[in-house]
Design a protein around this motif. Structure first.
Motif, PDB file in Angstrom:
ATOM      1  N   PHE A 101     -10.809   0.569 -11.032  1.00  0.00           N
ATOM      2  CA  PHE A 101     -11.369  -0.767 -11.303  1.00  0.00           C
ATOM      3  C   PHE A 101     -11.692  -1.494 -10.000  1.00  0.00           C
ATOM      4  CE2 PHE A 101      -9.601  -0.605 -15.659  1.00  0.00           C
ATOM      5  CZ  PHE A 101     -10.699  -1.121 -16.351  1.00  0.00           C
ATOM      6  N   LEU A 102     -10.802  -1.377  -9.032  1.00  0.00           N
ATOM      7  CA  LEU A 102     -11.035  -2.029  -7.742  1.00  0.00           C
ATOM      8  C   LEU A 102     -12.290  -1.489  -7.063  1.00  0.00           C
ATOM      9  CD1 LEU A 102      -7.408  -2.172  -6.287  1.00  0.00           C
ATOM     10  CD2 LEU A 102      -8.786  -4.108  -7.060  1.00  0.00           C
ATOM     11  N   THR A 103     -12.452  -0.172  -7.070  1.00  0.00           N
ATOM     12  CA  THR A 103     -13.641   0.397  -6.427  1.00  0.00           C
ATOM     13  C   THR A 103     -14.903   0.011  -7.178  1.00  0.00           C
ATOM     14  OG1 THR A 103     -13.368   2.521  -7.561  1.00  0.00           O
ATOM     15  CG2 THR A 103     -12.418   2.330  -5.358  1.00  0.00           C
ATOM     16  N   LEU A 104     -14.830  -0.060  -8.496  1.00  0.00           N
ATOM     17  CA  LEU A 104     -15.985  -0.483  -9.281  1.00  0.00           C
ATOM     18  C   LEU A 104     -16.353  -1.936  -8.972  1.00  0.00           C
ATOM     19  CD1 LEU A 104     -18.051   0.356 -11.419  1.00  0.00           C
ATOM     20  CD2 LEU A 104     -16.421  -0.399 -13.157  1.00  0.00           C
ATOM     21  N   SER A 105     -15.363  -2.809  -8.863  1.00  0.00           N
ATOM     22  CA  SER A 105     -15.658  -4.214  -8.540  1.00  0.00           C
ATOM     23  C   SER A 105     -16.197  -4.324  -7.118  1.00  0.00           C
ATOM     24  CB  SER A 105     -14.435  -5.104  -8.746  1.00  0.00           C
ATOM     25  OG  SER A 105     -13.451  -4.869  -7.768  1.00  0.00           O
ATOM     26  N   GLY A 106     -15.669  -3.524  -6.192  1.00  0.00           N
ATOM     27  CA  GLY A 106     -16.184  -3.522  -4.828  1.00  0.00           C
ATOM     28  C   GLY A 106     -17.624  -3.036  -4.758  1.00  0.00           C
ATOM     29  N   LEU A 107     -17.935  -2.000  -5.529  1.00  0.00           N
ATOM     30  CA  LEU A 107     -19.318  -1.518  -5.579  1.00  0.00           C
ATOM     31  C   LEU A 107     -20.246  -2.573  -6.163  1.00  0.00           C
ATOM     32  CD1 LEU A 107     -18.859   2.200  -6.651  1.00  0.00           C
ATOM     33  CD2 LEU A 107     -19.940   1.367  -4.552  1.00  0.00           C
ATOM     34  N   TRP A 108     -19.779  -3.282  -7.199  1.00  0.00           N
ATOM     35  CA  TRP A 108     -20.606  -4.342  -7.790  1.00  0.00           C
ATOM     36  C   TRP A 108     -20.863  -5.455  -6.782  1.00  0.00           C
ATOM     37  CZ3 TRP A 108     -19.332  -9.515  -8.808  1.00  0.00           C
ATOM     38  CH2 TRP A 108     -20.350 -10.234  -9.452  1.00  0.00           C
ATOM     39  N   LEU A 109     -19.834  -5.851  -6.043  1.00  0.00           N
ATOM     40  CA  LEU A 109     -20.019  -6.893  -5.026  1.00  0.00           C
ATOM     41  C   LEU A 109     -21.058  -6.456  -3.995  1.00  0.00           C
ATOM     42  CD1 LEU A 109     -16.297  -7.954  -4.478  1.00  0.00           C
ATOM     43  CD2 LEU A 109     -18.130  -9.443  -5.325  1.00  0.00           C
ATOM     44  N   ALA A 110     -20.946  -5.235  -3.511  1.00  0.00           N
ATOM     45  CA  ALA A 110     -21.907  -4.739  -2.519  1.00  0.00           C
ATOM     46  C   ALA A 110     -23.302  -4.630  -3.127  1.00  0.00           C
ATOM     47  CB  ALA A 110     -21.445  -3.385  -1.978  1.00  0.00           C
ATOM     48  N   TRP A 111     -23.402  -4.138  -4.361  1.00  0.00           N
ATOM     49  CA  TRP A 111     -24.688  -3.997  -5.044  1.00  0.00           C
ATOM     50  C   TRP A 111     -25.342  -5.355  -5.256  1.00  0.00           C
ATOM     51  CZ3 TRP A 111     -26.062  -6.054  -9.815  1.00  0.00           C
ATOM     52  CH2 TRP A 111     -27.286  -5.633 -10.326  1.00  0.00           C
ATOM     53  N   MET A 151       2.761  11.245  -9.184  1.00  0.00           N
ATOM     54  CA  MET A 151       2.204  11.775 -10.444  1.00  0.00           C
ATOM     55  C   MET A 151       2.994  11.341 -11.682  1.00  0.00           C
ATOM     56  SD  MET A 151      -0.521  13.569  -9.550  1.00  0.00           S
ATOM     57  CE  MET A 151      -0.851  14.610 -10.955  1.00  0.00           C
ATOM     58  N   GLY A 152       3.474  10.095 -11.706  1.00  0.00           N
ATOM     59  CA  GLY A 152       4.133   9.540 -12.882  1.00  0.00           C
ATOM     60  C   GLY A 152       3.265   8.456 -13.503  1.00  0.00           C
ATOM     61  N   TRP A 153       3.814   7.793 -14.553  1.00  0.00           N
ATOM     62  CA  TRP A 153       3.038   6.735 -15.208  1.00  0.00           C
ATOM     63  C   TRP A 153       2.702   5.560 -14.288  1.00  0.00           C
ATOM     64  CZ3 TRP A 153      -0.008   7.729 -18.861  1.00  0.00           C
ATOM     65  CH2 TRP A 153       0.300   8.672 -19.827  1.00  0.00           C
ATOM     66  N   PRO A 154       3.618   5.141 -13.409  1.00  0.00           N
ATOM     67  CA  PRO A 154       3.208   4.078 -12.483  1.00  0.00           C
ATOM     68  C   PRO A 154       2.012   4.504 -11.622  1.00  0.00           C
ATOM     69  CG  PRO A 154       5.587   4.237 -12.507  1.00  0.00           C
ATOM     70  CD  PRO A 154       5.057   5.431 -13.278  1.00  0.00           C
ATOM     71  N   GLY A 155       1.992   5.760 -11.205  1.00  0.00           N
ATOM     72  CA  GLY A 155       0.869   6.271 -10.423  1.00  0.00           C
ATOM     73  C   GLY A 155      -0.405   6.350 -11.240  1.00  0.00           C
ATOM     74  N   GLN A 156      -0.285   6.712 -12.514  1.00  0.00           N
ATOM     75  CA  GLN A 156      -1.466   6.763 -13.385  1.00  0.00           C
ATOM     76  C   GLN A 156      -2.057   5.373 -13.524  1.00  0.00           C
ATOM     77  OE1 GLN A 156      -2.089   5.344 -16.562  1.00  0.00           O
ATOM     78  NE2 GLN A 156      -4.045   6.388 -16.802  1.00  0.00           N
ATOM     79  N   PHE A 157      -1.204   4.376 -13.719  1.00  0.00           N
ATOM     80  CA  PHE A 157      -1.676   2.993 -13.817  1.00  0.00           C
ATOM     81  C   PHE A 157      -2.348   2.566 -12.515  1.00  0.00           C
ATOM     82  CE2 PHE A 157      -1.293  -1.537 -13.269  1.00  0.00           C
ATOM     83  CZ  PHE A 157      -1.809  -2.013 -14.467  1.00  0.00           C
ATOM     84  N   TYR A 213       0.811  -1.218   0.000  1.00  0.00           N
ATOM     85  CA  TYR A 213       0.000   0.000   0.000  1.00  0.00           C
ATOM     86  C   TYR A 213       0.844   1.267   0.000  1.00  0.00           C
ATOM     87  CZ  TYR A 213      -4.028  -3.010   0.513  1.00  0.00           C
ATOM     88  OH  TYR A 213      -4.978  -3.965   0.296  1.00  0.00           O
ATOM     89  N   GLN A 214       1.977   1.279   0.708  1.00  0.00           N
ATOM     90  CA  GLN A 214       2.844   2.455   0.691  1.00  0.00           C
ATOM     91  C   GLN A 214       3.395   2.705  -0.710  1.00  0.00           C
ATOM     92  OE1 GLN A 214       3.259  -0.177   2.767  1.00  0.00           O
ATOM     93  NE2 GLN A 214       3.179   0.567   4.864  1.00  0.00           N
ATOM     94  N   ILE A 215       3.796   1.641  -1.373  1.00  0.00           N
ATOM     95  CA  ILE A 215       4.329   1.767  -2.737  1.00  0.00           C
ATOM     96  C   ILE A 215       3.216   2.193  -3.689  1.00  0.00           C
ATOM     97  CG2 ILE A 215       5.331   0.486  -4.676  1.00  0.00           C
ATOM     98  CD1 ILE A 215       6.733  -1.281  -2.483  1.00  0.00           C
ATOM     99  N   PHE A 216       2.068   1.541  -3.577  1.00  0.00           N
ATOM    100  CA  PHE A 216       0.927   1.803  -4.462  1.00  0.00           C
ATOM    101  C   PHE A 216       0.518   3.278  -4.396  1.00  0.00           C
ATOM    102  CE2 PHE A 216      -3.631   1.887  -5.416  1.00  0.00           C
ATOM    103  CZ  PHE A 216      -3.691   1.123  -6.572  1.00  0.00           C
ATOM    104  N   PHE A 217       0.253   3.772  -3.185  1.00  0.00           N
ATOM    105  CA  PHE A 217      -0.199   5.155  -3.044  1.00  0.00           C
ATOM    106  C   PHE A 217       0.948   6.149  -3.217  1.00  0.00           C
ATOM    107  CE2 PHE A 217      -3.701   2.901  -0.892  1.00  0.00           C
ATOM    108  CZ  PHE A 217      -4.744   3.386  -1.683  1.00  0.00           C
ATOM    109  N   GLY A 218       2.164   5.725  -2.909  1.00  0.00           N
ATOM    110  CA  GLY A 218       3.329   6.578  -3.167  1.00  0.00           C
ATOM    111  C   GLY A 218       3.508   6.843  -4.649  1.00  0.00           C
ATOM    112  N   ASP A 219       3.280   5.827  -5.475  1.00  0.00           N
ATOM    113  CA  ASP A 219       3.362   6.022  -6.931  1.00  0.00           C
ATOM    114  C   ASP A 219       2.275   6.974  -7.419  1.00  0.00           C
ATOM    115  OD1 ASP A 219       5.583   4.419  -7.267  1.00  0.00           O
ATOM    116  OD2 ASP A 219       4.465   2.667  -7.962  1.00  0.00           O
ATOM    117  N   ILE A 220       1.083   6.877  -6.855  1.00  0.00           N
ATOM    118  CA  ILE A 220       0.013   7.800  -7.236  1.00  0.00           C
ATOM    119  C   ILE A 220       0.399   9.228  -6.855  1.00  0.00           C
ATOM    120  CG2 ILE A 220      -2.387   8.501  -6.778  1.00  0.00           C
ATOM    121  CD1 ILE A 220      -3.069   5.487  -6.504  1.00  0.00           C
ATOM    122  N   ALA A 221       0.916   9.415  -5.662  1.00  0.00           N
ATOM    123  CA  ALA A 221       1.308  10.748  -5.193  1.00  0.00           C
ATOM    124  C   ALA A 221       2.439  11.342  -6.036  1.00  0.00           C
ATOM    125  CB  ALA A 221       1.721  10.684  -3.731  1.00  0.00           C
TER     126      ALA A 221
END
Length: 115
Positions: A54-64, A41-47, A31-39
């Motif tokens: 996608f993760l939040t969309l799949s989580g919303l579908w599961l809950a729905w 603002m490079g291509w790894p963070g964009q990915f 999680y530190q690496i994942f969110f650090g890449d987002i912070a």
């Protein structure tokens, strides 16, 4: 449906095997690496941001799919946090429970029966 289930089993085996190797070699600091890449603002963070969506969309579908019941909300949160490690086994289980009925698989029993 059988091909879909085989594909899900393949995803599960590959993902858990790859994750085990990465965890042994690099630890569990995802999680530190994942969110650090987002912070950063490079291509790894964009990915990672795209993937997080996608993760939040799949989580919303599961809950729905579980009518935003308490258990469905918990499942959605867990699915968002752990991604394919939760979604693939869930879809495998749900496809078996749905007896191969794609409508039941994606909508759930109640919504499929109502439509």
């Amino acid at each position: 449906m059988q091909a879909f289930r085989i594909y899900l089993v393949l995803l599960i085996v590959v993902l858990f095997s790859y994750t085990a190797v990465v965890a042994v070699n690099h630890g569990l600091g995802l999680y530190q690496i994942f969110f650090g890449d987002i912070a950063a603002m490079g291509w790894p963070g964009q990915f990672n941001l795209d993937f997080l969506m996608f993760l939040t969309l799949s989580g919303l579908w599961l809950a729905w799919r579980h009518h935003f019941s308490p258990g469905g909300i918990v499942l959605g949160i867990i699915g968002t946090l752990f991604g394919m490690a939760i979604l693939a086994p869930y879809l495998l289980w749900a496809s078996i429970k749905a007896n191969g009925d794609i409508k039941v698989l994606f909508l759930g029993e109640q919504r499929a029966a109502a439509s």
